[in-house]
Design a protein around this motif. Sequence first.
Motif, mmCIF file in Angstrom:
data_model
loop_
_atom_site.group_PDB
_atom_site.id
_atom_site.type_symbol
_atom_site.label_atom_id
_atom_site.label_comp_id
_atom_site.label_asym_id
_atom_site.label_seq_id
_atom_site.Cartn_x
_atom_site.Cartn_y
_atom_site.Cartn_z
ATOM 1 N N PHE A 87 0.867 -1.182 0.000
ATOM 2 C CA PHE A 87 0.000 0.000 0.000
ATOM 3 C C PHE A 87 0.903 1.231 0.000
ATOM 4 C CE2 PHE A 87 -2.609 3.422 1.337
ATOM 5 C CZ PHE A 87 -3.897 3.104 0.957
ATOM 6 N N TRP A 88 0.864 1.954 -1.119
ATOM 7 C CA TRP A 88 1.675 3.147 -1.335
ATOM 8 C C TRP A 88 0.797 4.386 -1.273
ATOM 9 C CZ3 TRP A 88 6.955 3.083 -2.419
ATOM 10 C CH2 TRP A 88 7.503 1.820 -2.674
ATOM 11 N N MET A 89 1.380 5.496 -0.865
ATOM 12 C CA MET A 89 0.679 6.776 -0.870
ATOM 13 C C MET A 89 1.675 7.854 -1.288
ATOM 14 S SD MET A 89 -1.376 8.667 2.250
ATOM 15 C CE MET A 89 -2.801 7.588 2.193
ATOM 16 N N SER A 90 1.167 8.875 -1.966
ATOM 17 C CA SER A 90 2.064 9.974 -2.306
ATOM 18 C C SER A 90 2.564 10.609 -1.010
ATOM 19 C CB SER A 90 1.359 11.006 -3.184
ATOM 20 O OG SER A 90 0.379 11.696 -2.438
ATOM 21 N N ARG A 91 3.818 10.999 -1.013
ATOM 22 C CA ARG A 91 4.430 11.575 0.186
ATOM 23 C C ARG A 91 3.664 12.808 0.660
ATOM 24 N NH1 ARG A 91 8.959 10.331 2.308
ATOM 25 N NH2 ARG A 91 9.749 9.342 0.429
ATOM 26 N N SER A 92 3.213 13.645 -0.253
ATOM 27 C CA SER A 92 2.485 14.854 0.146
ATOM 28 C C SER A 92 1.162 14.507 0.829
ATOM 29 C CB SER A 92 2.246 15.767 -1.058
ATOM 30 O OG SER A 92 1.477 15.097 -2.042
ATOM 31 N N GLN A 93 0.492 13.450 0.365
ATOM 32 C CA GLN A 93 -0.751 13.007 1.012
ATOM 33 C C GLN A 93 -0.447 12.430 2.387
ATOM 34 O OE1 GLN A 93 -3.721 13.582 0.014
ATOM 35 N NE2 GLN A 93 -5.027 12.203 1.145
ATOM 36 N N TRP A 94 0.616 11.615 2.501
ATOM 37 C CA TRP A 94 0.984 11.020 3.794
ATOM 38 C C TRP A 94 1.357 12.106 4.800
ATOM 39 C CZ3 TRP A 94 -0.105 7.394 6.816
ATOM 40 C CH2 TRP A 94 0.701 7.087 7.912
ATOM 41 N N ASP A 95 2.005 13.171 4.338
ATOM 42 C CA ASP A 95 2.348 14.266 5.242
ATOM 43 C C ASP A 95 1.095 14.839 5.906
ATOM 44 O OD1 ASP A 95 5.047 14.012 4.753
ATOM 45 O OD2 ASP A 95 5.116 15.660 3.304
ATOM 46 N N LEU A 96 -0.017 14.832 5.190
ATOM 47 C CA LEU A 96 -1.283 15.329 5.748
ATOM 48 C C LEU A 96 -1.978 14.289 6.621
ATOM 49 C CD1 LEU A 96 -2.669 17.084 2.552
ATOM 50 C CD2 LEU A 96 -1.638 18.190 4.555
ATOM 51 N N TRP A 97 -1.799 13.012 6.317
ATOM 52 C CA TRP A 97 -2.540 11.938 6.985
ATOM 53 C C TRP A 97 -1.706 11.132 7.974
ATOM 54 C CZ3 TRP A 97 -6.507 8.999 3.523
ATOM 55 C CH2 TRP A 97 -7.383 9.904 2.956
ATOM 56 N N LYS A 98 -0.463 11.514 8.223
ATOM 57 C CA LYS A 98 0.418 10.672 9.027
ATOM 58 C C LYS A 98 -0.028 10.487 10.470
ATOM 59 C CE LYS A 98 3.641 14.466 9.612
ATOM 60 N NZ LYS A 98 4.945 14.952 9.174
ATOM 61 N N HIS A 99 -0.981 11.262 10.920
ATOM 62 C CA HIS A 99 -1.494 11.118 12.288
ATOM 63 C C HIS A 99 -2.760 10.279 12.330
ATOM 64 C CE1 HIS A 99 1.560 13.894 13.488
ATOM 65 N NE2 HIS A 99 1.126 14.774 12.613
ATOM 66 N N THR A 100 -3.030 9.547 11.265
ATOM 67 C CA THR A 100 -4.230 8.721 11.201
ATOM 68 C C THR A 100 -3.864 7.259 10.990
ATOM 69 O OG1 THR A 100 -4.500 8.973 8.805
ATOM 70 C CG2 THR A 100 -5.583 10.607 10.183
ATOM 71 N N ARG A 101 -4.811 6.409 11.275
ATOM 72 C CA ARG A 101 -4.741 4.998 10.892
ATOM 73 C C ARG A 101 -5.774 4.837 9.783
ATOM 74 N NH1 ARG A 101 -0.484 5.330 12.699
ATOM 75 N NH2 ARG A 101 0.141 4.714 14.766
#
Length: 132
Positions: A87-101
């Motif tokens: 499961f891959w995610m764009s780094r910019s999206q992960w930067d916004l969602w990194k505090h979620t599960r």
Amino acid sequence: MGAVSDGAAAPGSPGAAAPAPVAVTPAAADLIRSLRGRHGPLMFHQSGGCCDGSAPMCYPAGEFRTGGSDVLLAALAVDGVPEPVEFWMSRSQWDLWKHTRLTVDVVPGRGSGFSLEAPDGVRFLIRSHLAP
């Protein structure tokens, strides 16, 4: 849940024991098994772009080219699937969602992308909640 991620620490965590950032629901696991039977090994990518970019897209493994702007969040272990499903995610999206599960789920309806489940009249989606 019928299938969960590999239990690895979230990206950016220096080996800390943390819950994996991605899991799948039993319904999503069923669909993944079905798609695996028809298409071979699979992968997910979520771009965070417009249209259905905020939905995870499922591709044959390696068909979507990842690079330095992408983060591997998990290698999902799905019962009945012989190999992990990355499961891959764009780094910019992960930067916004990194505090979620994140939890991969499936619902009726068609998305507007090239994800493998589209012909089945269903689509994957992400359910998220804040990480503890």
